[in-house]
Design a protein around this motif. Structure first.
Motif, PDB file in Angstrom:
ATOM      1  N   GLN A  39      34.610  36.093  33.372  1.00 15.89           N
ATOM      2  CA  GLN A  39      33.778  36.857  32.433  1.00 15.89           C
ATOM      3  C   GLN A  39      32.682  37.655  33.129  1.00 15.89           C
ATOM      4  O   GLN A  39      32.243  38.693  32.633  1.00 15.89           O
ATOM      5  CB  GLN A  39      33.141  35.903  31.411  1.00 15.89           C
ATOM      6  CG  GLN A  39      34.143  35.217  30.497  1.00 15.89           C
ATOM      7  CD  GLN A  39      34.956  36.207  29.693  1.00 15.89           C
ATOM      8  OE1 GLN A  39      34.414  37.062  28.988  1.00 15.89           O
ATOM      9  NE2 GLN A  39      36.288  36.118  29.781  1.00 15.89           N
ATOM     10  N   GLN A  40      32.240  37.193  34.304  1.00 14.47           N
ATOM     11  CA  GLN A  40      31.181  37.884  35.042  1.00 14.47           C
ATOM     12  C   GLN A  40      31.734  38.940  36.013  1.00 14.47           C
ATOM     13  O   GLN A  40      31.051  39.903  36.335  1.00 14.47           O
ATOM     14  CB  GLN A  40      30.337  36.867  35.826  1.00 14.47           C
ATOM     15  CG  GLN A  40      29.078  36.402  35.105  1.00 14.47           C
ATOM     16  CD  GLN A  40      29.385  35.715  33.782  1.00 14.47           C
ATOM     17  OE1 GLN A  40      30.108  34.732  33.758  1.00 14.47           O
ATOM     18  NE2 GLN A  40      28.833  36.225  32.697  1.00 14.47           N
ATOM     19  N   ASP A  41      32.956  38.731  36.469  1.00 13.28           N
ATOM     20  CA  ASP A  41      33.529  39.628  37.472  1.00 13.28           C
ATOM     21  C   ASP A  41      34.991  39.894  37.108  1.00 13.28           C
ATOM     22  O   ASP A  41      35.867  39.062  37.347  1.00 13.28           O
ATOM     23  CB  ASP A  41      33.422  39.005  38.872  1.00 13.28           C
ATOM     24  CG  ASP A  41      33.961  39.924  39.971  1.00 13.28           C
ATOM     25  OD1 ASP A  41      34.494  41.003  39.648  1.00 13.28           O
ATOM     26  OD2 ASP A  41      33.858  39.537  41.158  1.00 13.28           O
ATOM     27  N   PHE A  42      35.244  41.072  36.537  1.00 14.53           N
ATOM     28  CA  PHE A  42      36.586  41.420  36.044  1.00 14.53           C
ATOM     29  C   PHE A  42      37.644  41.357  37.136  1.00 14.53           C
ATOM     30  O   PHE A  42      38.812  41.090  36.858  1.00 14.53           O
ATOM     31  CB  PHE A  42      36.544  42.832  35.444  1.00 14.53           C
ATOM     32  CG  PHE A  42      37.856  43.296  34.881  1.00 14.53           C
ATOM     33  CD1 PHE A  42      38.277  42.892  33.626  1.00 14.53           C
ATOM     34  CD2 PHE A  42      38.692  44.142  35.619  1.00 14.53           C
ATOM     35  CE1 PHE A  42      39.490  43.314  33.109  1.00 14.53           C
ATOM     36  CE2 PHE A  42      39.908  44.568  35.110  1.00 14.53           C
ATOM     37  CZ  PHE A  42      40.305  44.146  33.843  1.00 14.53           C
ATOM     38  N   THR A  43      37.250  41.587  38.385  1.00 15.85           N
ATOM     39  CA  THR A  43      38.236  41.631  39.470  1.00 15.85           C
ATOM     40  C   THR A  43      38.704  40.234  39.883  1.00 15.85           C
ATOM     41  O   THR A  43      39.675  40.099  40.628  1.00 15.85           O
ATOM     42  CB  THR A  43      37.681  42.350  40.713  1.00 15.85           C
ATOM     43  OG1 THR A  43      36.606  41.590  41.265  1.00 15.85           O
ATOM     44  CG2 THR A  43      37.194  43.745  40.340  1.00 15.85           C
ATOM     45  N   ARG A  44      38.029  39.203  39.415  1.00 21.82           N
ATOM     46  CA  ARG A  44      38.430  37.825  39.732  1.00 21.82           C
ATOM     47  C   ARG A  44      39.269  37.279  38.584  1.00 21.82           C
ATOM     48  O   ARG A  44      38.857  37.342  37.423  1.00 21.82           O
ATOM     49  CB  ARG A  44      37.195  36.946  39.968  1.00 21.82           C
ATOM     50  CG  ARG A  44      36.357  37.382  41.173  1.00 21.82           C
ATOM     51  CD  ARG A  44      35.070  36.596  41.259  1.00 21.82           C
ATOM     52  NE  ARG A  44      35.311  35.173  41.443  1.00 21.82           N
ATOM     53  CZ  ARG A  44      35.499  34.585  42.633  1.00 21.82           C
ATOM     54  NH1 ARG A  44      35.482  35.311  43.738  1.00 21.82           N
ATOM     55  NH2 ARG A  44      35.703  33.284  42.731  1.00 21.82           N
ATOM     56  N   TRP A  45      40.433  36.732  38.916  1.00 22.80           N
ATOM     57  CA  TRP A  45      41.350  36.295  37.871  1.00 22.80           C
ATOM     58  C   TRP A  45      42.236  35.159  38.381  1.00 22.80           C
ATOM     59  O   TRP A  45      42.333  34.918  39.593  1.00 22.80           O
ATOM     60  CB  TRP A  45      42.233  37.465  37.402  1.00 22.80           C
ATOM     61  CG  TRP A  45      43.051  38.061  38.522  1.00 22.80           C
ATOM     62  CD1 TRP A  45      42.672  39.027  39.407  1.00 22.80           C
ATOM     63  CD2 TRP A  45      44.391  37.699  38.889  1.00 22.80           C
ATOM     64  NE1 TRP A  45      43.670  39.298  40.295  1.00 22.80           N
ATOM     65  CE2 TRP A  45      44.744  38.489  40.013  1.00 22.80           C
ATOM     66  CE3 TRP A  45      45.329  36.798  38.395  1.00 22.80           C
ATOM     67  CZ2 TRP A  45      45.995  38.403  40.634  1.00 22.80           C
ATOM     68  CZ3 TRP A  45      46.576  36.690  39.000  1.00 22.80           C
ATOM     69  CH2 TRP A  45      46.898  37.489  40.108  1.00 22.80           C
ATOM     70  N   SER A  46      42.897  34.506  37.450  1.00 23.50           N
ATOM     71  CA  SER A  46      43.890  33.494  37.799  1.00 23.50           C
ATOM     72  C   SER A  46      44.990  33.516  36.752  1.00 23.50           C
ATOM     73  O   SER A  46      44.806  34.030  35.638  1.00 23.50           O
ATOM     74  CB  SER A  46      43.253  32.110  37.854  1.00 23.50           C
ATOM     75  OG  SER A  46      42.702  31.775  36.587  1.00 23.50           O
ATOM     76  N   SER A  47      46.137  32.964  37.095  1.00 28.93           N
ATOM     77  CA  SER A  47      47.260  32.890  36.155  1.00 28.93           C
ATOM     78  C   SER A  47      47.181  31.582  35.384  1.00 28.93           C
ATOM     79  O   SER A  47      46.985  30.519  35.970  1.00 28.93           O
ATOM     80  CB  SER A  47      48.596  32.975  36.914  1.00 28.93           C
ATOM     81  OG  SER A  47      48.765  34.267  37.471  1.00 28.93           O
ATOM     82  N   GLY A  48      47.358  31.691  34.064  1.00 34.42           N
ATOM     83  CA  GLY A  48      47.326  30.517  33.206  1.00 34.42           C
ATOM     84  C   GLY A  48      48.710  30.071  32.782  1.00 34.42           C
ATOM     85  O   GLY A  48      49.686  30.210  33.538  1.00 34.42           O
ATOM     86  N   GLU A  49      48.830  29.593  31.568  1.00 34.29           N
ATOM     87  CA  GLU A  49      50.107  29.067  31.078  1.00 34.29           C
ATOM     88  C   GLU A  49      51.082  30.206  30.779  1.00 34.29           C
ATOM     89  O   GLU A  49      50.665  31.365  30.577  1.00 34.29           O
ATOM     90  CB  GLU A  49      49.874  28.231  29.816  1.00 34.29           C
ATOM     91  CG  GLU A  49      49.356  29.056  28.638  1.00 34.29           C
ATOM     92  CD  GLU A  49      49.190  28.227  27.371  1.00 34.29           C
ATOM     93  OE1 GLU A  49      48.847  28.824  26.326  1.00 34.29           O
ATOM     94  OE2 GLU A  49      49.409  27.010  27.406  1.00 34.29           O
ATOM     95  N   PRO A  50      52.378  29.914  30.759  1.00 35.17           N
ATOM     96  CA  PRO A  50      53.373  30.936  30.397  1.00 35.17           C
ATOM     97  C   PRO A  50      53.076  31.506  29.015  1.00 35.17           C
ATOM     98  O   PRO A  50      52.637  30.797  28.114  1.00 35.17           O
ATOM     99  CB  PRO A  50      54.698  30.168  30.410  1.00 35.17           C
ATOM    100  CG  PRO A  50      54.465  29.009  31.309  1.00 35.17           C
ATOM    101  CD  PRO A  50      53.022  28.625  31.120  1.00 35.17           C
ATOM    102  N   VAL A  51      53.326  32.813  28.855  1.00 35.29           N
ATOM    103  CA  VAL A  51      52.967  33.478  27.592  1.00 35.29           C
ATOM    104  C   VAL A  51      53.716  32.889  26.408  1.00 35.29           C
ATOM    105  O   VAL A  51      53.202  32.855  25.298  1.00 35.29           O
ATOM    106  CB  VAL A  51      53.204  35.005  27.673  1.00 35.29           C
ATOM    107  CG1 VAL A  51      52.297  35.631  28.703  1.00 35.29           C
ATOM    108  CG2 VAL A  51      54.674  35.338  27.949  1.00 35.29           C
ATOM    109  N   GLY A  52      54.940  32.454  26.606  1.00 40.38           N
ATOM    110  CA  GLY A  52      55.745  31.935  25.499  1.00 40.38           C
ATOM    111  C   GLY A  52      55.172  30.701  24.864  1.00 40.38           C
ATOM    112  O   GLY A  52      55.490  30.368  23.713  1.00 40.38           O
TER     113      GLY A  52
END
Length: 381
Positions: A365-378
């Protein structure tokens, strides 16, 4: 709709509602101009919502085309160049790393890497691109090399498909795009690209990719010299392989752009043809989870409308796309995340950012360029 057409359409609707597989004849019927597009679209939307709910997926991605010099001379391609042509280019390691840095600074989760088959560049150069990017930007998913390129690497190395794919995996390859499929039927393929990897090779390479654990995309280039029969035949061949492996994650119908190609006398497919192809693809490919409306080729408005005609994905920000813009695509070079979300929301869908292999993307939320993959979309449908 004529009475006999209405009766036949009811049969197909009953099949779809009961989750029964459609046949070649069913597909040909759905391409008949006498069958109202709106009816076909509504039926495709039924399947789309059953499989993917009310969401519209997108990702934040960039394209990398390391060279446009190519040994092949496909009639539909406006991107390729001869070695001594002034428009020919070959990217340096510094340029490739700069593109990786730009992708990271813009929060990209994926780099889509395809290009020409440069006969002066060894296999190690292509492998080195993957290794260079993966070593320096390990979080970015590298979706690279069409089956045509893998086939060329087989020729260069005199190694097997499996060896090439596993060697690329070791270098950092994450998945494969679906390009190079064009139209599988030899009546058409021989007219478009008779010298490059044939249908058997394309399907074999994707099957091998699935067997070594790589997810891949699949495509179809339509709106040139092919007929409805060739399109349905193409979809059925993809469906057959998916029955065997389950490795295709998304199908992308690609609208042909004739400008600057050797088929420039042809008209590009209409928006109505685009929407019908998206819808028929959704109905025929009952075992491929996602259908993508690739806005670069369809145009923004048609891609947005396609979210009601069977598509559940609109692709992504797509920075630095060259291949279709060289062929006359008039779409922007990239779209902002906010605008993509707006397009999806305006179409009545819930925008969801996904990574290349369809996991939810969780942003800092503070830095848009930082991310991770969560659960499968399905899991949320």
């Amino acid at each position: 709709m004529k009475a006999e057409h209405a009766a036949r359409f009811r049969e197909i609707r009953d099949k779809v509602e009961n989750q029964q597989r459609l046949t070649l004849d069913d597909g040909l019927f759905l391409y008949d101009p006498e069958v109202p597009l709106q009816e076909v679209g509504q039926l495709a939307n039924l399947v789309r919502e059953r499989m993917n709910g009310n969401v519209g997926y997108f990702n934040i991605n960039t394209h990398l085309n390391p060279t446009n010099v190519c040994v092949y001379r496909c009639r539909f391609c406006a991107f390729r160049s001869d070695l001594r042509d002034p428009k020919g280019y070959l990217m340096s390691d510094e340029q490739i790393l700069a593109r990786g840095q730009e992708a990271t600074e813009n929060g990209c989760t994926e780099m889509h890497i395809v290009g020409g088959l440069h006969h002066k560049q060894p296999y190690e150069w292509y492998r080195g691109i993957i290794e260079l990017l993966h070593t320096n930007y390990p979080q970015i998913h590298l979706k690279a090399w069409t089956a045509v390129e893998i086939n060329w690497f087989e020729f260069q190395t005199k190694k097997t498909k499996q060896w090439v794919l596993q060697d690329m995996q070791q270098a950092g390859l994450g998945s494969m795009p679906g390009g190079g499929a064009e139209i599988f039927h030899p009546e058409v393929r021989d007219q478009l690209c008779e010298h490059k990897a044939d249908t058997h090779q394309w399907l074999q390479i994707h099957q091998t990719a699935h067997e070594v654990g790589l997810r891949t995309n699949c495509t179809m280039l339509y709106g040139h010299v092919e007929k409805a029969y060739h399109r349905i035949d193409h979809l059925l061949r993809l469906r057959d392989l998916q029955d065997k492996t389950g490795g295709f994650q998304v199908f992308i119908p690609l609208a042909f752009h004739p400008e600057n190609t050797k088929l420039s006398d042809l008209k590009k497919p209409s928006a109505l043809m685009d929407l019908r192809t998206v819808a028929v693809s959704r109905l025929m490919l009952d075992n491929v989870q996602h259908i993508k409306a690739y806005w670069i080729m369809l145009g923004i408005e048609t891609a947005q409308a396609a979210l009601a005609y069977g598509a559940d994905d609109i692709d992504g920000t797509v920075r630095h796309e060259l291949i279709y813009h060289d062929a006359g695509a008039t779409t922007p070079q990239s779209l902002s995340v906010d605008y993509i979300k707006h397009l999806i929301s305006e179409a009545g869908r819930d925008p969801i950012e996904r990574d290349t292999v369809y996991n939810h993307v969780v942003r800092d939320q503070q830095d848009f360029t930082r991310w991770s993959s969560g659960e499968p979309v399905g899991a949320s449908v």
